[in-house]
Scaffold this active site. Structure first.
Site, PDB file in Angstrom:
ATOM      1  N   LYS A 130       0.818  -1.237  -0.081  1.00 61.41           N
ATOM      2  CA  LYS A 130       0.080   0.141  -0.082  1.00 61.41           C
ATOM      3  C   LYS A 130       0.640   1.132  -0.117  1.00 61.41           C
ATOM      4  CE  LYS A 130      -4.260  -1.787   1.910  1.00 61.41           C
ATOM      5  NZ  LYS A 130      -5.587  -1.536   2.983  1.00 61.41           N
ATOM      6  N   LYS A 213      -5.015  -9.828  -6.907  1.00 53.74           N
ATOM      7  CA  LYS A 213      -6.114 -10.217  -6.044  1.00 53.74           C
ATOM      8  C   LYS A 213      -7.093  -9.190  -6.601  1.00 53.74           C
ATOM      9  CE  LYS A 213      -6.522  -8.019  -2.022  1.00 53.74           C
ATOM     10  NZ  LYS A 213      -6.139  -7.504  -0.755  1.00 53.74           N
ATOM     11  N   LYS A 216     -11.446  -3.958  -4.078  1.00 55.15           N
ATOM     12  CA  LYS A 216     -12.305  -2.671  -4.079  1.00 55.15           C
ATOM     13  C   LYS A 216     -11.401  -1.772  -4.416  1.00 55.15           C
ATOM     14  CE  LYS A 216     -12.516  -3.187   0.980  1.00 55.15           C
ATOM     15  NZ  LYS A 216     -13.366  -3.950   1.910  1.00 55.15           N
TER      16      LYS A 216
HETATM   17  P1  TYM Z   1     -10.750  -6.166   3.965  1.00 58.43           P
HETATM   18  O1  TYM Z   1     -11.503  -5.136   4.308  1.00 58.43           O
HETATM   19  O2  TYM Z   1      -9.639  -5.818   2.922  1.00 58.43           O
HETATM   20  O3  TYM Z   1     -11.138  -7.634   3.415  1.00 58.43           O
HETATM   21  C1  TYM Z   1     -12.307  -7.988   4.254  1.00 58.43           C
HETATM   22  C2  TYM Z   1     -12.037  -9.627   4.110  1.00 58.43           C
HETATM   23  O4  TYM Z   1     -12.346 -10.096   2.564  1.00 58.43           O
HETATM   24  C3  TYM Z   1     -11.127 -10.735   2.245  1.00 58.43           C
HETATM   25  N1  TYM Z   1     -10.841 -10.629   1.070  1.00 58.43           N
HETATM   26  C4  TYM Z   1     -10.673 -11.628   0.171  1.00 58.43           C
HETATM   27  N2  TYM Z   1     -10.710 -13.031   0.196  1.00 58.43           N
HETATM   28  C5  TYM Z   1     -10.676 -13.746  -0.965  1.00 58.43           C
HETATM   29  N3  TYM Z   1     -10.334 -12.976  -2.081  1.00 58.43           N
HETATM   30  C6  TYM Z   1     -10.397 -11.867  -2.145  1.00 58.43           C
HETATM   31  N4  TYM Z   1     -10.008 -11.087  -3.558  1.00 58.43           N
HETATM   32  C7  TYM Z   1     -10.351 -11.003  -1.108  1.00 58.43           C
HETATM   33  N5  TYM Z   1     -10.366  -9.653  -0.938  1.00 58.43           N
HETATM   34  C8  TYM Z   1     -10.709  -9.323   0.543  1.00 58.43           C
HETATM   35  C9  TYM Z   1     -10.172 -10.283   3.426  1.00 58.43           C
HETATM   36  O5  TYM Z   1      -9.144 -11.368   3.387  1.00 58.43           O
HETATM   37  C10 TYM Z   1     -10.673 -10.207   4.683  1.00 58.43           C
HETATM   38  O6  TYM Z   1     -11.054 -11.253   5.443  1.00 58.43           O
HETATM   39  N6  TYM Z   1      -7.458  -6.027   7.723  1.00 58.43           N
HETATM   40  C11 TYM Z   1      -8.857  -6.638   7.408  1.00 58.43           C
HETATM   41  C12 TYM Z   1     -10.028  -5.960   8.194  1.00 58.43           C
HETATM   42  C13 TYM Z   1      -9.729  -6.189   9.689  1.00 58.43           C
HETATM   43  C14 TYM Z   1     -10.012  -7.421  10.254  1.00 58.43           C
HETATM   44  C15 TYM Z   1      -9.824  -7.379  11.609  1.00 58.43           C
HETATM   45  C16 TYM Z   1     -10.221  -8.881   9.874  1.00 58.43           C
HETATM   46  C17 TYM Z   1      -9.703  -5.508  10.624  1.00 58.43           C
HETATM   47  N7  TYM Z   1      -9.547  -5.708  11.838  1.00 58.43           N
HETATM   48  C18 TYM Z   1      -9.795  -8.142  12.606  1.00 58.43           C
HETATM   49  C19 TYM Z   1     -10.385  -9.750  10.659  1.00 58.43           C
HETATM   50  C20 TYM Z   1     -10.086  -9.562  12.186  1.00 58.43           C
HETATM   51  C21 TYM Z   1      -9.018  -5.876   5.875  1.00 58.43           C
HETATM   52  O7  TYM Z   1      -8.292  -5.008   5.410  1.00 58.43           O
HETATM   53  O8  TYM Z   1      -9.975  -6.662   5.206  1.00 58.43           O
END
Ligand code: TYM
Length: 354
Positions: A130, A213, A216
């Site tokens: 990032k 990947k 969004k």
């Molecule tokens: P975020 O918002 O990027 O994504 C949310 C969840 O979706 C999954 N994900 C995917 N899984 C499969 N293929 C993809 N292309 C894909 N894109 C996203 C992510 O792995 C995630 O599970 N850091 C985290 C948010 C967070 C969090 C937490 C998660 C903050 N605190 C505590 C678990 C526990 C994030 O940025 O997810």
């Protein structure tokens, strides 16, 4: 390093076995994608339906580690909540809330900033991706992001965290923070959490580039399916998805080195509930020209009821806000006593209101 906490500092508790509890979060930093749905949301619902205690969070404090327009952030947080409910999260059975309404996340996040080491954070590949070449100009919050994520999870003594593959390193860091805190203070206070990274869709790839990947934040909307896309848009995006020129293989092994084919088969598998081997057997030697319409049909059948329900829920934002407030109250009731124990363990005087 200080002497171990006494049972009195531990709130009178001795070390315990942790009860199964799931926590996970999604950033409301844009519309949700098929990757979020298959890698996270769909599995959140499965865990809820297995009867485990489940706590799900829209992590708005994480979202502002990069710039968010305030009005859009509010809208995307409500839309995220609507997506959870539309996908099958029952706010009576699961706790559903947005992070900023439970101040304990930021409070424990700060304490973890003092536990985590600079070197650990500097190794986080998501930060490096990032920040890119711009690391002097990104926010300090982006660097500290994984410590807040550890706080989200450990604040509830959660034992299991369903996530996509891209969060694996952050969960390893969460374990390191829990272990270091326990060691530094001589306590057995935080559980060592298990990442749940399961199924065919732990890493859904971009429809334009099988090595990237689905995200969004990808500048190309053609690279992803959004949960707000209508049936025609979904079908068109799948029709235009990048593929190679070979028909589908006869064996799972035949998908190796064919990232785009593998991605579409994985998506089909996750949406249909069939194993990858079953999908490969069904479509052996099929050309993409025939496979893509079948995939589009399946994606529309699975996603359009969710989109429809999201739209219905979004017509009543006050009701969404009420659900988030109720979830935040219930989350706070679990988090606050755990945070108070952390303050006691770390030697903070908490004499107000006593
Ligand atoms: P975020 O918002 O990027 O994504 C949310 C969840 O979706 C999954 N994900 C995917 N899984 C499969 N293929 C993809 N292309 C894909 N894109 C996203 C992510 O792995 C995630 O599970 N850091 C985290 C948010 C967070 C969090 C937490 C998660 C903050 N605190 C505590 C678990 C526990 C994030 O940025 O997810």
């Amino acid at each position: 390093m200080s002497s171990p906490a006494s049972p009195d500092q531990m709130g009178g508790q001795t070390p315990k076995a942790f009860k199964p509890r799931i926590f996970s979060g999604i950033q409301p930093s844009g519309g949700l994608t098929l990757g979020n749905y298959l890698g996270a949301l769909k599995r959140f619902v499965e865990k809820q339906d297995e009867g485990i205690e489940t706590i799900y969070c829209l992590v708005d404090m994480h979202a502002i580690t990069v710039w968010q327009d305030p009005a859009k952030l509010r809208q995307q947080t409500r839309e995220g909540a609507a997506a959870f409910i539309a996908a099958g999260i029952d706010p009576a059975r699961s706790i559903l809330f947005n992070q900023s309404q439970v101040g304990a996340h930021a409070e424990l996040g700060w304490i973890f900033n003092c536990v985590a080491r600079m070197g650990w954070m500097g190794r986080m590949t998501q930060f490096k991706d990032k920040a890119g070449k711009n690391s002097e100009n990104v926010s300090l919050g982006l660097f500290a992001y994984p410590a807040l994520m550890a706080a989200d999870i450990l604040l509830y003594h959660a034992t299991m965290v369903p996530v996509g593959e891209d969060q694996k390193q952050h969960l390893e860091l969460t374990r390191d923070i829990a272990i270091k805190f326990n060691n530094d203070y001589g306590v057995d206070f935080f559980p060592v959490v298990e990442p749940l990274i399961e199924g065919a869709a732990t890493r859904v790839m971009s429809l334009r580039d099988g090595s990237k990947k689905m995200s969004k934040s990808d500048p190309s909307d053609q690279s992803r399916i959004n949960l707000t896309d209508d049936a025609d848009t979904i079908a068109a995006k799948i029709r235009k998805a990048k593929t190679d020129t070979e028909p589908l293989p006869e064996t799972v092994d035949g998908l190796r080195d064919r990232p785009e084919a593998k991605n579409l088969v994985n998506i089909y598998s996750a949406l249909s509930g069939q194993s990858v081997a079953e999908v490969v057997a069904e479509f052996a030697n099929t050309q993409f020209g025939s496979f893509k319409p079948r995939l589009a049909e399946l994606a529309v059948a699975r996603l359009s009821p969710i989109t429809g329900e999201m739209n219905r829920l979004m017509a009543d934002p006050a009701e969404i806000d009420r659900i988030l407030a109720d979830g935040a109250d219930r989350a706070d009731a679990i988090a606050r006593p755990i945070l108070e124990q952390v303050y006691a363990i770390t030697g903070m005087i908490r004499s107000r209101g006593k």
